[in-house]
Design a protein around this motif. Structure first.
Motif, mmCIF file in Angstrom:
data_model
loop_
_atom_site.group_PDB
_atom_site.id
_atom_site.type_symbol
_atom_site.label_atom_id
_atom_site.label_comp_id
_atom_site.label_asym_id
_atom_site.label_seq_id
_atom_site.Cartn_x
_atom_site.Cartn_y
_atom_site.Cartn_z
ATOM 1 N N PRO A 75 0.807 14.201 1.186
ATOM 2 C CA PRO A 75 1.435 14.415 2.396
ATOM 3 C C PRO A 75 0.309 14.559 3.423
ATOM 4 N N VAL A 76 0.311 12.634 3.210
ATOM 5 C CA VAL A 76 0.084 12.036 4.818
ATOM 6 C C VAL A 76 0.153 11.083 5.852
ATOM 7 N N GLU A 77 0.278 10.817 6.949
ATOM 8 C CA GLU A 77 0.681 9.456 7.528
ATOM 9 C C GLU A 77 -0.378 8.781 7.723
ATOM 10 N N VAL A 78 0.295 7.666 7.301
ATOM 11 C CA VAL A 78 -0.552 6.547 6.744
ATOM 12 C C VAL A 78 -0.294 4.790 8.461
ATOM 13 N N GLU A 79 -1.393 4.562 8.710
ATOM 14 C CA GLU A 79 -1.687 3.620 9.150
ATOM 15 C C GLU A 79 -2.077 2.119 8.683
ATOM 16 N N VAL A 80 -2.227 1.786 8.964
ATOM 17 C CA VAL A 80 -3.217 -0.012 8.369
ATOM 18 C C VAL A 80 -2.828 -0.746 9.389
ATOM 19 N N GLU A 81 -4.657 -1.380 9.686
ATOM 20 C CA GLU A 81 -4.829 -2.633 10.018
ATOM 21 C C GLU A 81 -4.967 -3.048 9.546
ATOM 22 N N HIS A 112 -3.156 16.846 -2.659
ATOM 23 C CA HIS A 112 -3.805 16.140 -3.514
ATOM 24 C C HIS A 112 -3.036 14.157 -2.473
ATOM 25 N N VAL A 113 -3.964 13.417 -3.006
ATOM 26 C CA VAL A 113 -4.574 12.534 -2.217
ATOM 27 C C VAL A 113 -4.103 11.175 -2.751
ATOM 28 N N ALA A 114 -3.305 10.710 -3.484
ATOM 29 C CA ALA A 114 -3.066 9.025 -4.386
ATOM 30 C C ALA A 114 -3.071 7.630 -3.410
ATOM 31 N N ILE A 115 -3.451 6.719 -3.803
ATOM 32 C CA ILE A 115 -3.351 5.955 -2.514
ATOM 33 C C ILE A 115 -3.108 4.743 -3.723
ATOM 34 N N ASN A 132 4.980 7.580 1.290
ATOM 35 C CA ASN A 132 4.850 6.477 2.274
ATOM 36 C C ASN A 132 4.627 4.589 1.723
ATOM 37 N N LEU A 133 4.874 3.797 2.160
ATOM 38 C CA LEU A 133 4.848 2.377 1.674
ATOM 39 C C LEU A 133 4.905 1.980 3.293
ATOM 40 N N VAL A 134 3.789 0.580 3.000
ATOM 41 C CA VAL A 134 3.119 -0.475 3.874
ATOM 42 C C VAL A 134 3.558 -1.409 3.251
ATOM 43 N N VAL A 135 4.447 -2.600 4.246
ATOM 44 C CA VAL A 135 4.911 -3.575 3.381
ATOM 45 C C VAL A 135 4.335 -4.191 4.222
ATOM 46 N N ILE A 136 3.185 -5.179 3.770
ATOM 47 C CA ILE A 136 2.571 -6.573 4.547
ATOM 48 C C ILE A 136 2.903 -7.996 3.780
ATOM 49 N N ILE A 181 1.045 -1.309 0.362
ATOM 50 C CA ILE A 181 0.068 -0.119 0.037
ATOM 51 C C ILE A 181 1.156 1.465 -0.082
ATOM 52 N N MET A 182 0.859 2.195 -0.742
ATOM 53 C CA MET A 182 1.504 3.113 -1.203
ATOM 54 C C MET A 182 0.748 4.358 -1.185
ATOM 55 N N THR A 183 1.307 6.138 -0.658
ATOM 56 C CA THR A 183 0.878 7.010 -1.500
ATOM 57 C C THR A 183 1.651 7.708 -1.632
#
Length: 566
Positions: free
Chosen positions: A345-351, A413-416, A390-394, A340-342
């Motif tokens: 200008p955000v901070e990201v958490e993934v549950e 702008h947000v791109a996910i 941002n990168l979340v690698v699960i 999951i990548m963005t």
């Protein structure tokens, strides 16, 4: 026992440093690593470590900007890594092991006019290096359609995704021009012999008549240039064979709507044979006058980490099996991963949902067992202040819904994006084929964000063969926004005393009643739209003196309103 330091040069896309790759930072040896969402290079380093080598003492990875021509990578990166290795090991020479494009970077250095004055490479070992090019580079260079092995396609897809959302105008208007200007290194991978067929009956298009040509490769493979290479440094090649590898491409006339796109012909059919590693033909991965070892049955992307290749490398280095120690007996299977990548200008958490890992395609049963519990994973920012990447690698993802929580740090702008990797089928054994590997699928969703905005999304995956789905979570976003609005109004004297609210439903929402948000979201669209507009006006009236706080809530509420209006 003293020994020469070993430098491993990764292949195309094997080096990861987003600020450099997106041209936010100039050439540097710092901040690089292997891509965090593939297994590439891990077994290589572990095996050398087990043999007694120490990272950054006598074992180095010469990361570089693979987008650039190999000559530039050699000059701006490899020379610096060699100097660093010689200094750390107190040695006058190094051993270079280059995978794929990494071998070309090494050759560019050794064959350069500057090399005789330095004379500091004792041995060059190449793994699947396209010394005479690879036909797979044609679709990437001429059509902006990369294929080849899964590792390469995955990393290239992630890079192009970020590039598309950081520089959208240039990228979206002309993808071929983007490759030619941003990734000219692909051109150095084109074949240096005839490989395109056209006409009826099909005949080879002479390389001399083509628009897309690997001029560096043509010069580096002249007889005198090869002699220079092998006289300066002993060269050993390790190659893979037995996998469907692109041999020739039947092309039709170039399209008339673009001056660069497939200027030498649009691909109609791809012809394969088994004499290659799935990306590079075996005959294109050898060097005349070099020590070309017998081919092994290992695919291109797996060569650096394969037990067979590592055994050959250590034999060439003169290290006995007992010294090698606990070497791998089998190549590791790819690890399924959810990325999951963005670019926002955000901070990201993934549950992460509870459950057992998904089984990769074609594998019975699930992956390794783990506790069935939900957990939160915080994204790593590979950008810098104001430029969050941002990168979340699960690893070994679970089937189900992943809850994404985005907290705005600035306006923008947000791109996910979401994608699954490590789930593709292994390279195809055999000699004939007509299909190309599909481009990795990245699901993308976009919106706007402001400082303090809280946005919620859901990423759903059902199996490793399904593309992840992204959806805006309007209810959670709405609940978070009105909760903050209620707190802000309470700080100003309480909801009832702070402002006249004629709608009982809004009173309930702002008073924190649990079912109130659900009641608003269940209204008919027009009434729901009107209620959210009223909440936005309250933000302006009651929190307007705290502009950043107000805009954070308004942005979230506007996103909910716009979503339900579609």
């Amino acid at each position: 026992m003293s020994r020469l330091p070993v430098i491993f040069i990764p292949g195309f896309t094997g080096s990861f440093n987003l600020p450099v790759l997106l041209d936010w930072r100039g050439p540097t040896l710092n901040g690089w690593n292997f891509p965090p969402f593939v297994d590439y290079g891990k077994t290589f380093l572990q095996t050398f470590t087990q043999a007694g080598y120490r990272r950054n003492r006598d074992l180095f990875v010469a990361f570089y900007d693979w987008r650039k021509p190999v000559e530039e990578s050699a000059r701006r990166y490899l020379v610096g890594w060699i100097d660093r290795a010689k200094k750390a090991a107190n040695a006058s020479k190094v051993i270079i092991i280059g995978h794929s494009m990494g071998g070309l970077v090494a050759r560019s250095y050794i064959q350069s006019p500057e090399y005789p004055a330095r004379n500091d490479v004792a041995h060059l070992i190449t793994l699947g290096t396209p010394h005479r090019g690879s036909a797979e580079a044609y679709t990437a260079w001429a059509g902006a359609e990369p294929h080849a092995d899964e590792t390469l396609r995955t990393v290239f897809a992630v890079y192009l995704w970020y590039l598309r959302h950081i520089h959208p105008i240039q990228t979206e208007l002309d993808k071929v021009k983007t490759i030619h200007t941003q990734v000219p290194g692909v051109r150095d991978l084109l074949p240096v012999e005839d490989y395109l067929l056209s006409g009826n009956p099909p005949q080879f298009k002479p390389l001399s008549s083509m628009v897309s040509r690997n001029v560096w490769g043509e010069m580096a493979n002249q007889v005198t240039a090869i002699t220079t290479l092998t006289q300066r440094v002993p060269v050993t090649t390790i190659t893979g064979v037995g996998f469907n590898t692109l041999n020739t491409i039947l092309v039709g006339p170039p399209p008339d709507d673009h001056p660069l796109r497939y200027a030498d012909g649009v691909p109609l059919q791809r012809h394969y044979d088994a004499q290659g590693d799935g990306t590079v033909l075996q005959r294109m991965a050898t060097v005349p006058q070099a020590n070309n070892l017998p081919a092994i049955t290992v695919s291109h992307g797996a060569l650096p980490d394969s037990p067979q290749a590592l055994s050959l490398i250590f034999r060439e280095l003169g290290i006995a099996p007992d010294v090698l120690g606990a070497a791998p007996t089998a190549a590791p299977s790819p690890t399924p991963r959810l990325i999951i990548m963005t670019a926002s200008p955000v901070e990201v958490e993934v549950e992460v949902p509870a459950g057992q890992p998904l089984a990769p395609a074609g594998v019975l049963g699930a992956g390794e067992k783990r506790a069935a519990r939900r957990r939160r994973v915080r994204a790593r920012n590979y950008g810098h202040t104001g430029k969050a990447l941002n990168l979340v690698v699960i690893d070994n993802p679970t089937a189900g819904d992943y809850r994404l929580m985005l907290h705005g740090t600035d306006y923008g702008h947000v791109a996910i994006g979401a994608m699954l990797t490590g789930t593709g089928e292994p390279p195809v054994l055999g000699g004939v084929g007509s299909t190309a590997a599909a481009e990795p699928m990245i699901t993308t969703i976009e919106s706007e964000v402001a400082p303090t905005t809280a946005l919620f999304y859901t990423c759903t995956i059902l199996s490793t063969s399904d593309t992840p789905q992204l959806q805006f979570d309007a209810r959670s976003t709405m609940a978070a926004a009105v909760d903050r609005l209620g707190m802000a109004m309470s700080e100003r004297g309480g909801v009832l005393g702070a402002a006249p609210i004629g709608d009982d439903r809004l009173r309930s929402v702002l008073s924190g009643e649990p079912a109130a948000v659900e009641a608003i979201m269940a209204l008919p669209p027009i009434e729901r739209h009107r209620a959210i507009d009223q909440l936005i006006e309250l933000c302006k009236d009651m929190v307007g003196d705290d502009r950043e706080r107000a805009l954070g809530m308004i942005t979230a509420l506007a996103q909910v309103r716009n979503e339900i209006s579609r």
